[in-house]
Write a protein that holds these residues in place. Structure first.
Motif, PDB file in Angstrom:
ATOM      1  N   GLN A 121       1.209  -1.114  -0.345  1.00 43.73           N
ATOM      2  CA  GLN A 121       0.041  -0.656   0.032  1.00 43.73           C
ATOM      3  C   GLN A 121       0.745   1.093  -0.140  1.00 43.73           C
ATOM      4  N   LEU A 122       2.293   1.514   0.985  1.00 43.41           N
ATOM      5  CA  LEU A 122       2.464   2.618   0.339  1.00 43.41           C
ATOM      6  C   LEU A 122       3.791   2.325  -0.409  1.00 43.41           C
ATOM      7  N   ALA A 123       3.837   1.685  -1.152  1.00 45.82           N
ATOM      8  CA  ALA A 123       4.760   1.366  -2.524  1.00 45.82           C
ATOM      9  C   ALA A 123       3.381   2.065  -3.814  1.00 45.82           C
ATOM     10  N   THR A 124       2.372   1.689  -3.532  1.00 46.75           N
ATOM     11  CA  THR A 124       1.252   2.207  -4.522  1.00 46.75           C
ATOM     12  C   THR A 124       1.331   3.919  -4.648  1.00 46.75           C
ATOM     13  N   TRP A 125       1.587   4.439  -3.409  1.00 46.34           N
ATOM     14  CA  TRP A 125       1.317   5.670  -3.080  1.00 46.34           C
ATOM     15  C   TRP A 125       2.978   6.363  -3.642  1.00 46.34           C
ATOM     16  N   LEU A 126       3.808   5.959  -3.261  1.00 50.48           N
ATOM     17  CA  LEU A 126       4.866   6.135  -3.568  1.00 50.48           C
ATOM     18  C   LEU A 126       5.148   6.342  -5.456  1.00 50.48           C
ATOM     19  N   SER A 127       4.325   5.114  -6.253  1.00 47.39           N
ATOM     20  CA  SER A 127       4.806   5.407  -7.131  1.00 47.39           C
ATOM     21  C   SER A 127       3.986   6.418  -7.714  1.00 47.39           C
ATOM     22  N   GLU A 138      16.352  21.657  -7.170  1.00 47.66           N
ATOM     23  CA  GLU A 138      17.849  20.576  -6.792  1.00 47.66           C
ATOM     24  C   GLU A 138      16.824  19.070  -5.617  1.00 47.66           C
ATOM     25  N   THR A 139      15.045  20.258  -5.242  1.00 49.54           N
ATOM     26  CA  THR A 139      14.423  19.941  -4.357  1.00 49.54           C
ATOM     27  C   THR A 139      13.906  18.290  -5.046  1.00 49.54           C
ATOM     28  N   ASN A 140      13.204  18.457  -6.158  1.00 52.90           N
ATOM     29  CA  ASN A 140      13.134  17.188  -6.974  1.00 52.90           C
ATOM     30  C   ASN A 140      14.235  16.465  -7.602  1.00 52.90           C
ATOM     31  N   PHE A 141      15.414  16.981  -7.394  1.00 54.82           N
ATOM     32  CA  PHE A 141      16.135  15.911  -7.742  1.00 54.82           C
ATOM     33  C   PHE A 141      16.441  14.606  -6.548  1.00 54.82           C
ATOM     34  N   TRP A 142      16.716  15.365  -5.573  1.00 57.55           N
ATOM     35  CA  TRP A 142      16.681  14.933  -3.806  1.00 57.55           C
ATOM     36  C   TRP A 142      14.989  13.576  -3.830  1.00 57.55           C
ATOM     37  N   ARG A 143      14.261  14.754  -4.240  1.00 59.62           N
ATOM     38  CA  ARG A 143      12.843  13.795  -3.937  1.00 59.62           C
ATOM     39  C   ARG A 143      12.793  12.505  -4.372  1.00 59.62           C
ATOM     40  N   GLN A 144      12.972  12.831  -6.070  1.00 61.21           N
ATOM     41  CA  GLN A 144      12.920  11.441  -6.844  1.00 61.21           C
ATOM     42  C   GLN A 144      13.709  10.304  -6.267  1.00 61.21           C
ATOM     43  N   ARG A 145      14.597  10.857  -5.714  1.00 67.32           N
ATOM     44  CA  ARG A 145      15.751   9.664  -5.456  1.00 67.32           C
ATOM     45  C   ARG A 145      15.630   9.089  -4.236  1.00 67.32           C
ATOM     46  N   MET A 146      14.632   9.827  -3.487  1.00 65.96           N
ATOM     47  CA  MET A 146      14.576   9.093  -1.937  1.00 65.96           C
ATOM     48  C   MET A 146      12.835   8.300  -2.370  1.00 65.96           C
ATOM     49  N   ILE A 147      12.146   9.005  -2.982  1.00 71.00           N
ATOM     50  CA  ILE A 147      11.290   8.114  -3.754  1.00 71.00           C
ATOM     51  C   ILE A 147      11.317   6.718  -4.289  1.00 71.00           C
ATOM     52  N   VAL A 148      12.493   6.491  -4.712  1.00 67.39           N
ATOM     53  CA  VAL A 148      12.628   4.990  -5.582  1.00 67.39           C
ATOM     54  C   VAL A 148      13.039   4.547  -4.355  1.00 67.39           C
ATOM     55  N   ALA A 149      14.533   5.117  -3.758  1.00 69.12           N
ATOM     56  CA  ALA A 149      14.915   4.469  -3.100  1.00 69.12           C
ATOM     57  C   ALA A 149      13.996   3.372  -2.090  1.00 69.12           C
ATOM     58  N   MET A 150      13.320   4.305  -1.637  1.00 71.83           N
ATOM     59  CA  MET A 150      11.753   4.096  -0.160  1.00 71.83           C
ATOM     60  C   MET A 150      10.586   2.654  -1.096  1.00 71.83           C
ATOM     61  N   LYS A 151      10.135   2.903  -1.915  1.00 72.09           N
ATOM     62  CA  LYS A 151       9.864   2.132  -3.156  1.00 72.09           C
ATOM     63  C   LYS A 151      10.170   0.501  -3.170  1.00 72.09           C
ATOM     64  N   SER A 152      11.503   0.769  -3.645  1.00 72.11           N
ATOM     65  CA  SER A 152      12.296  -0.576  -3.775  1.00 72.11           C
ATOM     66  C   SER A 152      12.741  -1.086  -2.939  1.00 72.11           C
ATOM     67  N   ILE A 209      13.309  10.785   3.880  1.00 71.77           N
ATOM     68  CA  ILE A 209      11.258  11.874   4.148  1.00 71.77           C
ATOM     69  C   ILE A 209      11.346  12.028   1.981  1.00 71.77           C
ATOM     70  N   VAL A 210      10.116  12.419   2.053  1.00 73.00           N
ATOM     71  CA  VAL A 210       9.426  12.841   1.144  1.00 73.00           C
ATOM     72  C   VAL A 210       7.959  13.160   1.678  1.00 73.00           C
ATOM     73  N   ASN A 211       7.623  14.323   0.396  1.00 71.40           N
ATOM     74  CA  ASN A 211       6.555  14.710   0.936  1.00 71.40           C
ATOM     75  C   ASN A 211       4.899  14.186  -0.397  1.00 71.40           C
ATOM     76  N   SER A 212       4.092  14.808  -0.415  1.00 69.82           N
ATOM     77  CA  SER A 212       3.272  14.764  -1.285  1.00 69.82           C
ATOM     78  C   SER A 212       3.333  15.687  -2.754  1.00 69.82           C
ATOM     79  N   PRO A 213       3.136  15.609  -3.475  1.00 71.70           N
ATOM     80  CA  PRO A 213       3.219  16.369  -4.574  1.00 71.70           C
ATOM     81  C   PRO A 213       1.606  17.329  -4.893  1.00 71.70           C
ATOM     82  N   GLU A 214       0.813  17.292  -3.507  1.00 69.87           N
ATOM     83  CA  GLU A 214      -0.361  18.272  -3.445  1.00 69.87           C
ATOM     84  C   GLU A 214       0.424  19.661  -2.644  1.00 69.87           C
ATOM     85  N   PRO A 215      -0.440  20.200  -3.383  1.00 64.73           N
ATOM     86  CA  PRO A 215       0.046  21.178  -2.778  1.00 64.73           C
ATOM     87  C   PRO A 215      -0.052  21.867  -1.304  1.00 64.73           C
TER      88      PRO A 215
END
Length: 513
Positions: A121-127, A138-152, A209-215
């Motif tokens: 369920q958590l991996a689905t939200w990260l996807s 820079e924020t997008n770079f570290w954010r995408q890197r964390m999402i991929v690592a957490m989902k893996s 740690i990563v945030n949702s893309p919602e405003p």
């Protein structure tokens, strides 16, 4: 021919004739109905209509379909309403959040997820968050890197739970939600428990740690960090982070984190007062007698208080490696004396000691045990429960002393500390051994966990200002025992820290090739 009499035959002729026809019809044998194909019970009645009738354009079929839809909607709404009423009557309000809500605050609630059951369920939200832009480049770079690592890591744990324990340390996942009625998280963090170079504390390491893309999720990452800081303090841990870019260092500094070089060259810890404060002991070892003299000359004032502590360490006679040690203390300060006991354990001779909580005990009992260690069997201390258990416990002379020392103390106020942080004692200790001519000098500081970063920074600036070589010891509560066991040789193993301006310059590389 039917001659039976019927009650309606006395009525008027039309009614009598009708009654006679009914009686004759009932007396005839019923014809066998024609064979029909059995109707499947799992099919709706509307699917049994003939295709020819439907293709012929039956005028009422649209109205009939509309009526069926409205009936289905009304039935479904009625069922949902009835289930909701039943749940309300039972007091079982259904909560959309599947995890465990462990804390609630003004900005939302902190949720801990059960792994590996809820890993997918958590991996689905990260996807869903992957590929969404948020902030600057820079924020997008570290954010995408964390999402991929957490989902893996989550997918690996979900499909192969046994492999996570072998490859790396187990981890936990926390999230923050806007309310308990909000199923999707606004920020997700992955943490793991690791060792810390400040015994007996352990570290709650922030892996990702990563945030949702919602405003509306902006700022909830900081809320999640504050919740994890309080969560770590409740578990007698320290939340540590490891920023990997100058931008992240500035961000974490703004949130109240500071870099502590003494504990670790890369880790940062929080530096704000906490609701649940825990005391932390620090130890600086003075390597030379000249450092001790410069330290006392720096204060230019008499100490606020002085004291003497007699320490006695004992273990079982069969415990030749001193894996389980009971420490006894008699503290004398001014006009009063108090006694304390503390248990210290380690898994093997090369491992550091794990120190239990200190217990205040009767002073006469400590004095009796120091003279005769067998008297330990006559006391009922919580710290002595199970001490020296084994097949030899019934033998006389089971316990013996493994070391003894005397420590004199001089306490000064820690210079340079902001008054809002309170008053901290800067205690200079001199440990004297029977087989050593010169005492072993050290500095002991006790503070709360919330101001640990400030205290370490102030102490480092004080030593650098007066050019005092003080080595930070990572197991402060077991320092006296290490000195006693090694007869003072533990001091020789301490590395001398460089003073400002004394760092060795790196020579220029030789262009050989």
């Amino acid at each position: 021919k039917v001659n039976a009499w019927h009650p309606k035959m006395d009525a008027s002729p039309p009614m009598a004739l009708q009654a006679l026809q009914v009686a004759q019809a009932e007396s005839r044998p019923k014809a066998r109905p024609p064979f029909r194909q059995p109707v499947p019970r799992n099919l709706a009645p509307l699917t049994l209509a003939s295709s020819a009738v439907i293709s012929a354009g039956w005028p009422g079929r649209n109205c009939f379909k509309a009526q069926c839809r409205s009936v289905v909607r009304r039935s479904a709404a009625t069922v949902v309403k009835e289930v909701k009423e039943v749940n309300e009557l039972r007091g079982e309000a259904k909560r959309p959040i599947e995890g465990d809500v462990i804390a609630q605050f003004d900005q939302g609630c902190l949720v801990m997820w059960l792994l590996p059951q809820q890993a997918l369920q958590l991996a689905t939200w990260l996807s869903e968050w992957e590929g969404e832009a948020f902030g600057n480049q820079e924020t997008n770079f570290w954010r995408q890197r964390m999402i991929v690592a957490m989902k893996s890591r989550l997918e690996k744990l979900a499909f192969d739970p046994g492999s996570e324990a072998g490859d790396e340390a187990p981890f936990q996942v926390y999230s923050v939600h806007n309310s308990i009625n909000s199923s999707k998280p606004l920020a997700v963090a992955m943490v793991s428990t690791r060792s810390l170079n400040l015994e007996p504390l352990t570290a709650l390491h922030l892996d990702h740690i990563v945030n949702s893309p919602e405003p509306q999720s902006k700022g909830f990452g900081a809320t999640l960090l504050q919740g994890l800081v309080q969560r770590a303090a409740m578990s007698k841990q320290v939340l540590v982070i490891e920023p990997q870019s100058p931008g992240l260092e500035v961000y974490f500094t703004r949130l109240g984190f500071r870099h502590i070089k003494e504990v670790d060259p890369y880790l940062w810890i929080p530096s704000k007062p906490l609701e649940l404060e825990q005391e932390v002991s620090l130890r600086y070892v003075l390597l030379e007698d000249a450092d001790h003299e410069r330290l006392l000359a720096a204060f230019k004032r008499p100490p606020e208080w002085t004291g003497v502590t007699e320490q006695f360490y004992m273990a079982s006679r069969q415990d030749t490696s001193s894996l389980d040690v009971l420490a006894l203390f008699t503290c004398s300060r001014a006009t009063y004396r108090r006694g304390f006991a503390r248990r210290m354990r380690r898994e093997k001779p090369s491992a550091p000691y794990q120190v239990d909580a200190v217990e205040e005990v009767d002073l006469p009992e400590i004095m009796a045990i120091m003279r005769s260690p067998e008297k330990l069997e006559e006391v009922s201390w919580a710290s002595a429960e199970g001490f020296g258990q084994g097949p030899w416990t019934s033998l006389p002379g089971n316990f013996s002393g493994v070391g003894r020392c005397s420590v004199s103390q001089k306490a000064f106020p820690l210079p340079g500390l902001h008054p809002s942080l309170g008053k901290i004692d800067f205690v200079v200790e001199s440990l004297e051994l029977q087989m050593r001519r010169d005492p072993v000098y050290s500095v002991s500081i006790t503070c709360t966990l919330g101001i640990l970063a400030e205290v370490l920074e102030v102490a480092r600036d004080f030593f650098n200002t007066f050019r005092i070589r003080a080595a930070f010891h990572h197991n402060p509560l077991a320092w006296d025992l290490e000195v006693v066991q090694s007869d003072g040789l533990a001091l020789a193993s301490m590395e001398s820290p460089p003073l400002p301006g004394d760092e060795k310059k790196r020579p220029n590389d030789l262009d050989i090739f």
